[in-house]
Write an enzyme that holds these catalytic residues in place. Structure first.
Site, mmCIF file in Angstrom:
data_model
loop_
_atom_site.group_PDB
_atom_site.id
_atom_site.type_symbol
_atom_site.label_atom_id
_atom_site.label_comp_id
_atom_site.label_asym_id
_atom_site.label_seq_id
_atom_site.Cartn_x
_atom_site.Cartn_y
_atom_site.Cartn_z
ATOM 1 N N THR A 71 39.447 2.237 44.416
ATOM 2 C CA THR A 71 40.565 1.359 44.043
ATOM 3 C C THR A 71 40.074 0.232 43.145
ATOM 4 O O THR A 71 40.694 -0.074 42.125
ATOM 5 C CB THR A 71 41.231 0.793 45.314
ATOM 6 O OG1 THR A 71 41.756 1.881 46.078
ATOM 7 C CG2 THR A 71 42.360 -0.164 44.963
ATOM 8 N N GLN A 176 39.362 12.393 42.920
ATOM 9 C CA GLN A 176 39.537 13.642 43.676
ATOM 10 C C GLN A 176 38.779 14.803 43.039
ATOM 11 O O GLN A 176 38.453 15.777 43.714
ATOM 12 C CB GLN A 176 41.027 13.998 43.785
ATOM 13 C CG GLN A 176 41.836 13.058 44.657
ATOM 14 C CD GLN A 176 41.465 13.133 46.138
ATOM 15 O OE1 GLN A 176 40.778 14.052 46.579
ATOM 16 N NE2 GLN A 176 41.918 12.149 46.914
ATOM 17 N N ALA A 197 32.891 7.355 46.547
ATOM 18 C CA ALA A 197 31.891 8.081 47.345
ATOM 19 C C ALA A 197 32.519 8.835 48.514
ATOM 20 O O ALA A 197 32.110 9.950 48.820
ATOM 21 C CB ALA A 197 30.839 7.098 47.872
ATOM 22 N N HIS A 198 33.526 8.218 49.142
ATOM 23 C CA HIS A 198 33.963 8.802 50.417
ATOM 24 C C HIS A 198 34.854 10.024 50.235
ATOM 25 O O HIS A 198 35.254 10.645 51.208
ATOM 26 C CB HIS A 198 34.637 7.748 51.303
ATOM 27 C CG HIS A 198 36.037 7.398 50.928
ATOM 28 N ND1 HIS A 198 37.133 7.885 51.595
ATOM 29 C CD2 HIS A 198 36.529 6.605 49.961
ATOM 30 C CE1 HIS A 198 38.235 7.382 51.057
ATOM 31 N NE2 HIS A 198 37.890 6.609 50.068
ATOM 32 N N CYS A 321 47.394 6.297 51.649
ATOM 33 C CA CYS A 321 47.749 4.907 51.438
ATOM 34 C C CYS A 321 49.234 4.675 51.658
ATOM 35 O O CYS A 321 49.679 3.549 51.815
ATOM 36 C CB CYS A 321 47.371 4.463 50.028
ATOM 37 S SG CYS A 321 45.632 4.684 49.702
#
Lengths: 380, 130, 388
Positions: A71, A176, A197-198, A321
């Site tokens: 973000t 993504q 990263a996640h 989100c």
């Protein structure tokens, strides 16, 4: 333990990534800005991670700016570019993640003209629409590489071709796509690219903006001069090292991963054909190997998520989100679906920890609650 | 032995940590020429002494130095390099080239110039006195 | 590999406490709470529970309500969010803010950017002890002042500003008060129920938590509003978007919880070690000068000027010590410290000052060894230098 089929929201950490991070969570480590030995060791580890992340997307290490997440990377791209240019127009695709739409709205509040680029019924960018909106006052075009809800892959290289005659910068949110598809920063022709990263089995709280050094960027978080002065603050050392390791593993295992994920998705989609009342959104477009967005007739997406949750299966109704908001998916609305369809969406996103068994469990759970509902309707 | 700062080579680092020929000649030592350069308030001060033989060769050197690790290392290395050279060669000795050989960062060029200035100032006294 | 370095740079960053690392590792594995806390499903709810517990732990250390704590990527982001957020939100009231010349770079650079964007900044100069006196703040206030930003403890010299007194002034004058508490949280008691502070920044990695996580306290009563810095997704009451890093937040929560339990015992120990170090240095090097107020200071930081030698050489000669010549974030550029210059130290003294910062894992033996290393290297360099 629930069967986790929500990997586009976040992925479990790869144990090998955890192993790489743990030494940096234990023992004494310096601040990478310090000149003493512990500080320099931290700096060297940081530089190694920078190379690993760069290699994942065929970029130069100097083009990597580490941020506090995807973000923040999107915010830095949009507000950073616009903060260094005279006010003008920004074009963003209508299906962008909130991390792009949010800063775009903020720019609009500051007086920028922000326009949304249309997509077709399959969720693909309408290039005629883009062509018509281009003019000399357009400063930035932001088109995501792969959509988080539908998984649809955009032709970012064609976006670059399309804007060739204008002095406009191209940003792509590849959060993504990275780790699921081959991504080449140079070949895509983008000027800025966001990573997280996640979403690729790395830790949360760390991301990167890949940016060509010729691009002028106004920093959004100032103080301390880290990341070439473009992002202040002591570096999230363990997180960045985990990101580096996750990027390296993703690069080395890309083929194997995408085969595995595609196998699960194809298995799921083939079996769905025999289940009435379930449709696949953007079924005909090229999509991420792990993502299927479905609509269940007669079910609100939130309801379907709850029904699956009761049966031990974790999926989402769209972007994590926005879960719980009850809002129809803006992605599906942009694809021309009505509000009922757009509210019916359920997103299934597979990961490397899933197996064919998980797919069967999902199908069984779907069948169980859809037939219950069908039965109830028949009685009524 | 790792150097304390990545920008210093092993040689430079050793001469910083254990400088050779530091100090000054006892008062009254024959053939000693002294020169100074730099100033503490500018972060760097060097006092260099050359002991010159009757034949005009540098027999030995001493120095005192206030400055960064590069300045200290260059004083030490130069004091070794000048021994046995004719005074003219010592005067022409390029500390800047030595710094480049050692791979010192470009920002340390001024350190080399200060050491050179101190040596030339000392050597200049030979000409004026003799 | 070389011999072990004596780490006395806790003000730059602290090692993660093993008890904290253990809690974090639990959140990072598949068995733990790895899900996205924004997700509606069961794993998501479990992660959300862990985040809320950590929020309570952070709040408890400083006497805040959990709802007043916003998680960020670190104290630098917290400072940016507080200052830019308040100045932009309250633009209608005015465009003036008051800060000091000895703030952390996160505040200095942010205020400089606001200046470039058309805001007006008053830069207070500290007194000779490094303190910002409440009267200085009072005199700087104007009708169009929106915000005062003054740090609690200075990161280089460890001096402690009277934020209780400054808060009384700002509250009476209707001006917001932001405090960078990155160096004070966990080291001295902070009670936001009695302090009249509106915004306060915290860091995880200065309190034995992980790097890359921080928090901003945003007062609810009276309510303080901010323009967000990072948009999209609406996390953290819309003030800070972005997926919450559960393991980082859990780590910060655990670290603040430990600090709350151990503060009363730990602070006197650190103070004793700091005194021991200063006494040893002072005896070995009588010319050594203490930078900053002798008593109004935080327990772990000692900053000493060493006259007569060049600073970089002293720092490098003490290679067996990990210490700082200034704030770590400015060490790389080797400019004499702006804080020490603001105290009136000349370039030579500012350049030859060393910050020793003592922490939870420091020992008397380390402190004694540090003093003898510094003393030995100091005298060696002094002998090397020309007279005068």
């Amino acid at each position: 333990m629930a069967i986790y089929l929500d990997h586009n929201a976040t992925t479990p950490l790869d144990p090998r990534v955890l192993d790489a991070m743990l030494p940096w969570l234990q023992g004494t480590h310096g601040n990478p800005s310090s000149v003493h030995r512990p500080g320099r060791e931290a700096r060297a580890a940081l530089d190694r991670a920078r190379m690993q992340v760069a290699a994942l997307v065929s970029a130069q290490p100097a083009q990597v700016i580490f941020t506090g997440g995807g973000t923040e990377a999107d915010n830095l791209a949009l507000k950073g570019v616009c903060g260094s240019k005279p006010q003008g127009r920004v074009l963003v695709s209508a299906i962008e993640h909130a991390a792009v739409l949010g800063p775009a709205e903020d720019l609009a509040r500051q007086g920028w003209q922000v326009q949304r680029l249309p997509v077709d019924a399959d969720g693909l960018l309408d290039f005629n629409g883009l062509q018509k909106m281009l003019a000399d006052d357009v400063r930035l075009v932001s088109v995501m590489l792969a959509n988080n809800e539908t998984g649809v892959i955009q032709d970012v290289k064609a976006v670059r071709e399309c804007v060739r005659r204008y002095a406009v910068l191209v940003h792509t949110d590849a959060i993504q796509a990275a780790g699921k598809l081959p991504v080449d920063f140079v070949a895509l022709g983008a000027d800025l690219m966001s990573l997280s990263a996640h979403k690729l089995s790395g830790p949360r709280g760390v991301g990167a903006l890949i940016v060509d050094r010729r691009v002028d960027l106004a920093p959004q978080i100032t103080g301390g001069g880290q990341e070439h002065g473009l992002r202040g603050g002591t570096e999230n050392l363990a997180g960045i090292i985990g990101f580096g390791k996750a990027a390296e593993l993703a690069r080395m295992e890309l083929d194997r991963r995408s085969r595995h994920l595609r196998g699960l998705r194809d298995q799921f989609e083939a079996r769905l054909k025999s289940m009435p009342g379930i449709r696949i959104f953007a079924a005909h477009a090229e999509r991420l190997p792990n993502t299927v967005q479905i609509g269940v007739t007669g079910f609100d997406g939130e309801m379907a998520v709850m029904e699956l949750d009761k049966r031990g299966i974790a999926v989402s109704s769209g972007s994590a989100c926005h879960s719980g908001s009850g809002q129809p998916s803006h992605v599906l609305l942009a694809m021309g679906m009505d509000a009922v369809q757009a509210r019916s969406a359920v997103r299934i996103s597979f990961g490397m920890d899933n197996s064919a068994h998980d797919v069967e469990a999902l199908l069984a759970a779907l069948a169980a609650f859809t037939s219950k509902r069908t039965g109830a309707l028949a009685l009524a | 032995m790792p150097s304390s700062a990545t920008e210093y080579s092993a040689t430079a680092w050793t001469h910083f940590r254990r400088p050779c020929n530091a100090g000054e000649f006892p008062a009254g030592t024959a053939g000693v020429l002294s020169g100074e350069a730099g100033a503490r308030q500018h972060g760097r001060a060097v006092a260099f002494q050359l002991q010159v033989t009757a034949g005009g060769r540098v027999a030995d050197c001493r120095y005192r130095v206030y400055g960064c690790p590069a300045t200290i290392a260059l004083c030490s290395l130069t004091s070794e390099a000048l021994k046995g050279r004719p005074l003219a060669a010592a005067t022409a000795f390029s500390v800047v080239a030595l710094a480049e050989q050692l791979g010192l960062p470009a920002a340390k060029r001024s350190a080399a110039l200060t050491v050179e200035d101190a040596i030339r100032s000392a050597a200049g006294r030979y000409n004026s006195s003799g | 590999m070389s011999h072990k370095v004596i780490y006395l740079d806790y003000a730059a960053t602290t090692p993660v406490d093993p008890r904290v690392a253990e809690k974090m590792a639990g959140c990072l594995t598949c068995e733990g709470m790895f899900a996205n806390p924004a997700s509606a499903h069961a794993p998501g709810r479990a992660a959300r529970g862990a985040v809320e517990q950590a929020r309570s732990q952070v709040a408890a250390l400083v006497g805040a309500e959990p709802g007043e704590i916003i998680f960020t990527s670190g104290a630098t982001e917290s400072d940016n969010l507080a200052i830019k957020g308040a100045m932009h939100f309250y633009k209608g009231k005015g465009r003036h803010l008051v800060t000091s010349r000895i703030e952390h770079k996160a505040v200095l650079d942010t205020c400089k950017q606001l200046e470039r964007d058309g805001f007006e900044v008053t830069w207070l100069k500290p007194d000779a002890d490094g303190l910002i006196q409440p009267s200085m703040v009072e005199q700087a206030l104007r009708p169009d002042t929106v915000l005062v930003s003054i740090m609690h403890v200075n990161n280089e010299i460890g001096t402690l500003n009277d934020i209780a007194a400054i808060g009384r002034i700002t509250r009476e004058r209707g001006v917001l008060f932001h405090v960078d508490a990155a160096q004070s949280a966990g080291k001295l008691p902070i009670d936001l129920k009695t302090l009249l502070v509106d915004l306060m920044s915290f860091s995880g990695h200065k309190v034995y938590g992980p790097k890359g996580i921080g928090a901003l306290y945003v007062r609810r009563e009276p309510r303080v509003q901010l323009d967000p810095l990072i948009h999209g997704g609406g996390h953290e009451h819309g003030l800070r978007s972005g997926t919450l890093a559960t393991h980082q937040i859990v780590g910060m929560g655990a670290a603040f919880d430990l600090a709350r339990q151990e503060l009363a015992q730990e602070a006197p120990q650190l103070r004793a070690l700091r005194e021991r170090l200063w006494q040893a240095l002072h005896v070995a090097i009588p010319r050594a000068l203490l930078n900053g107020h002798p008593s109004q200071r935080v327990c772990g930081i000692l900053n000493v000027a060493f006259p007569g030698i060049e600073g970089e050489s002293l720092l490098f000669a003490c290679e067996a010590l990990a210490v700082s010549s200034g704030s770590a974030c400015t060490s790389a550029d080797r400019q004499p410290s702006f804080v020490l210059r603001a105290l009136g130290r000349d370039d030579q003294l500012a350049g030859s000052s060393i910050r020793f910062s003592i922490g939870r894992f420091s020992t008397a033996a380390e402190v004694d060894a540090a003093a003898s290393i510094v003393s030995e290297e100091y005298h060696r360099l002094l002998d090397l230098a020309p007279t005068g």
